[in-house]
Design an enzyme around this catalytic site. Structure first.
Site, PDB file in Angstrom:
ATOM      1  N   ARG A 247      48.420  45.152  45.115  1.00 50.25           N
ATOM      2  CA  ARG A 247      49.043  44.413  44.061  1.00 50.25           C
ATOM      3  C   ARG A 247      48.508  43.537  43.513  1.00 50.25           C
ATOM      4  NH1 ARG A 247      51.841  48.139  43.963  1.00 50.25           N
ATOM      5  NH2 ARG A 247      54.423  48.871  44.455  1.00 50.25           N
ATOM      6  N   GLU A 276      50.448  43.639  34.103  1.00 53.43           N
ATOM      7  CA  GLU A 276      50.688  44.848  33.867  1.00 53.43           C
ATOM      8  C   GLU A 276      51.716  45.659  32.605  1.00 53.43           C
ATOM      9  OE1 GLU A 276      50.808  47.754  37.281  1.00 53.43           O
ATOM     10  OE2 GLU A 276      48.944  45.968  38.649  1.00 53.43           O
ATOM     11  N   HIS A 300      47.380  51.612  37.226  1.00 53.32           N
ATOM     12  CA  HIS A 300      48.017  52.242  38.472  1.00 53.32           C
ATOM     13  C   HIS A 300      48.677  53.007  38.151  1.00 53.32           C
ATOM     14  CE1 HIS A 300      50.683  49.424  40.032  1.00 53.32           C
ATOM     15  NE2 HIS A 300      50.468  50.348  40.813  1.00 53.32           N
TER      16      HIS A 300
END
Length: 334
Positions: A247, A276, A300
């Site tokens: 993360r 993000e 991602h």
């Protein structure tokens, strides 16, 4: 049975463009209406879930303010299509008795393979060389020295690498066997700051010093924020490569960029970011001034694979059906 007087459920999927919602096999007497949205902006969440019995979510935030009874009076379950549940205020759900289920281990193989992809791309400066070739740099001379690490040596092969895995869950275990198949030596990290280390593990600080590749496969928790920062970067080998599929926030991005600019480490491959979607306005990792650094950035997508989507669909259906028949998702979080 689930604590729900309604047998006709309103199911709201907030991010169906990420993982499409499969037909749900609900036990009798339940039926459902699916309200499906491709993506949902933060300011749209409250309006879209106000009538929901079940909310399906992946990364959009479900914060305490939208989980208040007066805003979501029918809400009884949150189904997270992901392993991580940091997008949901679990305490607010627990206080209201809202069940929360996730979909663990569905993307394990895909994420482990993405670590390997980012490792090779960073070790062999793939993104940097691609940019240089497209810019016409090859006509000026051979570019093989671009692959050299800060120690001046050509890139190592897998049989010369020591991989340090930080986070020994399902992804870490698959990565370990994959890396050993490639010929790497593998170290498994103990907890940072721990006074003792379990058998078979390597103390965190020692792993940071000894590894030539460091893979981060752990959840974002208060004690893992900025797990990799100045002290760790200073202690790494000059030819070290870091791969982050955990993360954003586990790596101190400013410290990381400074270390790359100072040639303290060789490269960084990441699929995750402090903010993000990452863009030049919010992420130091993708700004124009880092174009000459050996950073490999993917958006991602480590989870993305055909078997991952099939696994997500299966686990989602099992969670909702389990909640309706037993009052608890098959993979409960709350």
């Amino acid at each position: 049975m689930a604590q729900n007087a309604n047998t006709h459920l309103i199911v709201v999927a907030l991010e169906a463009s990420i993982v499409p919602v499969p037909p749900l096999d609900l036990p009798a007497p339940y039926t459902y209406e699916l309200r499906e949205y491709g993506r949902t902006r933060p300011e749209e969440v409250a309006e879209r879930i106000k009538d929901a019995d079940v909310v399906i979510v992946t990364i959009v935030q479900l914060r305490a303010d939208v989980l208040r009874p007066e805003r979501t009076p029918r809400l009884k379950m949150v189904a997270v299509v992901a392993s991580g549940t940091d997008c949901v205020d679990l305490e607010a759900c627990r206080a209201r008795g809202i069940a929360v289920g996730n979909t663990p281990h569905c993307n394990t193989v895909s994420v482990a393979e993405h670590v390997v992809a980012l490792y090779f791309a960073a070790r062999r400066s793939v993104a940097l060389l691609h940019t240089m070739v497209q810019a016409g740099e090859w006509r000026k001379g051979m570019l093989h020295n671009t692959l050299n690490g800060p120690d001046g040596r050509a890139p190592r092969t897998c049989r010369e690498e020591t991989l340090g895995i930080v986070g020994y869950g399902a992804v870490g275990k698959v990565l370990e066997s994959t890396a050993k198949g490639l010929g790497m030596k593998v170290l498994i990290s103990g907890r940072k700051g721990a006074s003792t280390v379990p058998e078979g593990r390597t103390a965190f600080d020692a792993l940071i010093r000894e590894s030539s590749v460091i893979a981060l496969c752990l959840p974002r928790l208060p004690d893992t924020r900025n797990l990799i920062s100045d002290a760790e970067l200073d202690a790494m080998k000059p030819y070290a490569v870091i791969v982050n599929v955990s993360r954003g926030g586990i790596v101190d991005e400013k410290a990381l960029v400074a270390a790359l600019k100072a040639r303290k480490i060789a490269g960084y491959g990441t699929d995750v970011y402090e903010q993000e979607p990452a863009n030049p306005d919010n992420s130091i990792l993708v700004r124009p001034d880092v174009a000459g650094l050996n950073i490999v950035a993917t958006p991602h997508v480590a989870w993305c694979a055909s078997d991952t989507i099939a696994n997500y669909n299966r686990a989602l259906k099992e969670n909702i059906a389990g909640w309706l028949t037993t009052g608890q998702p098959k993979y409960p979080v709350v």
